[in-house]
Design an enzyme around this catalytic site. Structure first.
Site, short mmCIF file in Angstrom:
data_model
loop_
_atom_site.label_atom_id
_atom_site.label_comp_id
_atom_site.label_asym_id
_atom_site.label_seq_id
_atom_site.Cartn_x
_atom_site.Cartn_y
_atom_site.Cartn_z
N ASP A 122 0.77 -1.23 0.00
CA ASP A 122 0.00 0.00 0.00
C ASP A 122 0.80 1.28 0.00
OD1 ASP A 122 1.02 -0.05 2.48
OD2 ASP A 122 -0.87 0.16 3.53
N ARG A 151 -3.23 5.13 6.68
CA ARG A 151 -3.77 4.77 5.37
C ARG A 151 -4.85 5.76 4.92
NH1 ARG A 151 -3.72 -0.83 4.32
NH2 ARG A 151 -5.07 -0.14 2.64
N TYR A 165 2.24 -2.89 11.80
CA TYR A 165 3.17 -4.01 11.67
C TYR A 165 3.60 -4.36 13.08
CZ TYR A 165 3.58 -3.27 6.64
OH TYR A 165 3.32 -3.16 5.31
N PRO A 193 8.14 -5.92 3.93
CA PRO A 193 7.26 -4.84 3.51
C PRO A 193 7.51 -3.53 4.26
CG PRO A 193 6.03 -6.46 4.80
CD PRO A 193 7.42 -6.98 4.67
#
Lengths: 603, 603
Positions: free
Chosen positions: A52, A242, A250, A328
């Site tokens: 993302d 986001r 995370y 990531p």
């Protein structure tokens, strides 16, 4: 058992896999007018979660395809990074904040977060406007590459034979044979294309196990809308805000959280999103962190691997997760993937049009494999730092805030994508670097605002270098109020007009199809009309710019200085179709450009 | 003859005419959730020509509705104005260039040109996303307004009865009776609504006759992409560059060109586009001006008129060309029209929701008729200057370059729309102007970049004041690292929470529906968390800003200074739903805001 013979078809480029890497490829190729098909085995695209983060350089690339406007409208922006570490009362406290992006020259000085499905939609909708779409659910079941060397050397031949299965077609009518000139395997970490080509992934799994949850938080944590790196005595955490009010967490896990004691392997069934949040909550103490809804979640072990090669015979290529996997948390996965195919697409288009030699395609692996390897090296250091125990009174060997911040900033230029620097090759020639000391050959064109002479409108130069498969020739013509410079500019223009010069030789009857020429003077706009430039430098009134401020003096000016170009002397800069500086030449040395293009172009 | 009784229906607002004024009204009302219909007698919308200039303030208004992105993508920008005058060798020469827009504070420092059909499409496509569309071909054939005063005073009643004819319906089924609460006549210069209401247009025709051609030019004229005012001995000309490579030429004509000697009236059949171009060519000498294609053309006599009133009983309103006509060369027509209905739409929405007294609607005519009159006054002066003979050796009384340039710049603030200043009324209260000397009460909010505290993202404040029919309450809270200021801010917040304060009294259970509150501190973002503000000032994490630069120090900072607000003291600013400053109050004097709203709001 049906006996219907399989349908057989031809295509110039077959893209396997419609994730970000595959879509970037198919979108670019379709835009360039290449005969391309893209297939995906999934019946529908992903809706939430997954990758993302869009890095600053990737936003520039989106903009070059006309896609940034929507990305920025829909995405969230990360401007600030906050760092938390253990405090003396058993909780965490903010130990500092910094720019999330450390690359000074980023045109878009922030990361953009938006879920992968929305990013894919940006490509899909743009493709739809030119009649291109993903065929799904379709899966490849076999692939054969001819070993005939003359066939392989001839770009008009189709040496790759792929058998496709249309998963929703009736049995017996579900098979199709595709004869492709080129194939791009963008089919993810478990790539069928890579396995079929027997390409190995080199590298290893780490011991770092992480959980991910996307939530709508209820919290009193003041940095919930910043990217946060949190080191607590209960483990490490990262927050990635986001789109909308969502955040991604995370969460560092331990073996006891997720490893099955019997098998010694990670068992994802041992934890769900609720359990992951419980782990996170301990690290957030004394702040609260709750949610009513989980948007997505996963658990993963960091693996850091690079494919041993990126292509077979320069006819089948792998790209994206198919050729490199990493953690990531560096926010790199989707960016590296899309930039792989951004690098490859124009090269395929040029070879297919017969403009360049097929050997141009070797530069794909040369440029992108080095990048992937650097990415893994970075990721190893960063993951170790981030997964390590924090420095505290009791743990003097732990990772200090200072160490982590330094790494964060040192690697910032790399993670932003701004620092990508392609090494010398047939298409990157560093000979004349001194003529524009800050227009670094092998790097993307430094953003800067110049003013269009015909109407005084300011333009970010990157917006005049769209990804349209053309080489851009930037003629920094200097100050043509000077008689001596007028002569030099005229002489340079005359070279463009010679039949044996690169412009006519490789451009043919319509050189504007291959080369987009812009003239950029150094003088104030009041002293200049666009009609003052030789005609070959102004195919259209919009092609003449100058290094001046806009009418309100809000933007522009000092471009020659910023690029390190002599105000009187000027320079000619060749920019690759993907926006990277290819070579420089003095105005009276443009025969060096002839030589550069003769290295890979065909008359 | 059919005997089917006419269908009868009800609507809150009926908009008659789907040009720019009508579409701005219908789009805004539909966005606000108002029950609105819009009809137009033409079977299809205009495709080319007509009005085409969007002024800086109008771009800001488009942006407030989320429409500027597309306008800017499709439109051409005018940054530079060039002035040409007769030279000694019988031709013209450039006597100077200047900013096309002279308003220093314009957020978009240029005019945008785009043909009217494309502008209408921007509204139509946005309306389509919320299920609104223009009904066509439909024409009103009669209108009756009740004279019952209690009915007229009650906004829930529908005192206007309009009979519509659906031009493409079968005879006998083509009539519809609409009972409307309000009607907006945006049906152009020959307005049926205006005539039906017996409203006169006051003013007169001039003797200035102009021709207009839209062409794709072939020319060596260096300023062809700038707005040009050309005074030649053969007459005056204006160039307005358009989208793509199109330009528009306004060409001064003489009586002998177009007046029928028998009737003494303008006969448009005496000239076509070719003849107009021939007239222009003489004025362009020594430059060439040719074309292969005419996109549109017309001939007009400048008329300067304002309607004697803009409404009947504040139930039927006229807007746009229906209530004012002027010369197109000031580039005002479409702008004044759209800003008429931008002014009216939120007022109708508030009255229909029962939030405000119906008397609020009187401010429409009060504010917009004054503007229209000022526009006519300006236009008379400008047209006379522009249509006058140039100053030359032989004609010492002619208009000099200096005179014209001065007028161009003096009127620039007005023509840009930036200087629109609504006079004191129930909704414009200038009492506390001194608390923010540059946030002029009655003018639009001065653009400035502030930084969002939660994530460090810079925002143009205008983008936080969308046209969503809500009043915006900007709490400039000062520096809350100061103890004394914390107390003042808390006290102010407490007033917001009082049942008798405006926020709860007029906001009811869900004050965020009526009022959008933003807090803007004066301190550096590092010293502030969004959670530091009282909850009533942060309905969402995005509502807290501060006067600081972004993380890269590229934008923002000095906002309090720019607005003339004391750094420690602060101020509360009330902004109307259309983006104009309504009133100011000191933090410890917010009871004045109660009084302000009590003048027109209903509990």
């Amino acid at each position: 058992m049906s006996t219907t013979p399989a349908a057989e078809s031809n295509v110039d480029v077959l893209v396997i896999g419609a994730g970000p890497a595959g879509l970037m490829a198919a979108h670019a190729l379709a835009k360039f007018g290449v005969n391309v098909r893209i297939i995906d085995q999934r019946p529908a695209k992903v809706a939430a979660g997954q990758a993302d983060g869009i890095q600053p350089r990737t936003v520039e690339v989106f903009q070059s395809y006309g896609l940034a406007e929507r990305l920025l409208r829909e995405g969230n922006q990360l401007h600030t990074a906050a760092f938390y570490n253990p405090n003396s009362s058993g909780g965490i406290e903010c130990t500092g904040r910094a720019r999330d992006v450390s690359a000074d020259t980023a045109r878009y000085p922030y990361e953009v977060t938006l879920h992968q499905g929305a990013i894919e939609n940006i490509f899909l909708d743009s493709m739809a406007t030119i009649g291109a779409k993903v065929e799904r659910p379709v899966t490849p079941i076999s692939m054969h590459i001819s070993e005939n060397s003359s066939e392989l050397a001839d770009p008009t031949k189709s040496p790759v034979r792929v058998v496709l299965k249309h998963l929703d077609a009736p049995e017996g009518q579900d098979t199709e044979i595709v004869n492709a000139k080129f194939v791009i395997g963008a089919d993810g970490a478990h790539s069928w294309v890579r396995k079929t080509l027997n390409i190995t992934l080199d590298g290893e799994q780490t011991n770092y196990i992480w959980g991910v949850i996307d939530i709508l938080p209820t919290t009193d944590f003041p940095d919930v809308r910043n990217r946060c790196a949190i080191h607590s005595n209960n483990g490490s955490l990262m927050i990635i805000p986001r789109e909308g009010d969502l955040i991604r967490l995370y969460i560092q896990l331990t073996d006891t959280d997720v490893v099955d004691p019997n098998t010694g392997r990670v068992d994802k069934d041992r934890m769900g999103p609720e359990e992951l949040l419980q782990v996170a909550k301990k690290s957030f103490h004394p702040y609260t962190m709750d949610t009513d809804a989980f948007d997505w979640w996963t658990i993963y072990v960091i693996g850091q691997r690079v494919a041993s090669k990126f292509s077979v015979h320069d006819r089948v290529f792998i790209a994206g997760d198919a050729c490199h996997t990493h953690s990531p948390k560096a926010g790199q996965g989707m960016n590296a993937s899309m930039n792989d195919t951004h690098n490859l697409a124009w090269k395929l288009a040029h070879v297919l049009r017969g403009w360049t030699d097929i050997s141009l395609l070797k530069t794909y692996e040369f440029e992108r494999r080095k990048y992937a390897q650097d990415l893994i090296d970075f990721d190893k250091k960063f993951s170790a730092l981030f997964s390590g125990k924090p420095h505290t009174e009791e743990n003097q060997d732990g990772v200090s805030h200072h160490q982590f911040l330094e790494a964060f900033q040192t690697f910032g230029l790399f993670t932003s994508g701004i620092g990508v620097h392609y090494a010398p090759s047939t298409i990157v020639n560093t000979t004349h670097q001194s003529y524009a000391s800050n227009l670094i050959i092998g790097q993307r064109v430094l953003p800067h605002v110049f003013v269009r002479v015909a109407d005084g409108r300011p333009f970010e130069i990157q917006d005049l270098l769209p990804s349209d498969a053309r080489f851009k020739i930037l003629v920094f013509a200097g100050d043509i109020t000077q008689e001596s410079q007028v002569a030099r500019v005229k002489e340079c223009a005359a070279h463009f007009d010679k039949p044996e010069g690169f412009f006519r030789k490789y451009g043919g009857k319509n050189p504007e199809k291959v080369f987009d020429v812009l003239a950029i003077c150094s003088q104030q706009k009041d002293t200049l009309s666009y009609t003052d430039l030789p005609e070959v430098f102004r195919a259209h009134w919009s092609k003449v710019l100058t290094d001046d401020q806009d009418m309100f003096k809000r933007t522009g000016g000092d471009g020659y200085k910023t690029y390190g170009i002599d105000l009187l002397q000027g320079v000619v800069a060749v920019v690759r179709p993907d926006g990277y500086v290819s070579m420089l030449a003095p105005l009276d040395g443009v025969q060096d450009i002839d030589q550069y293009f003769s290295g890979f172009m065909r008359a």
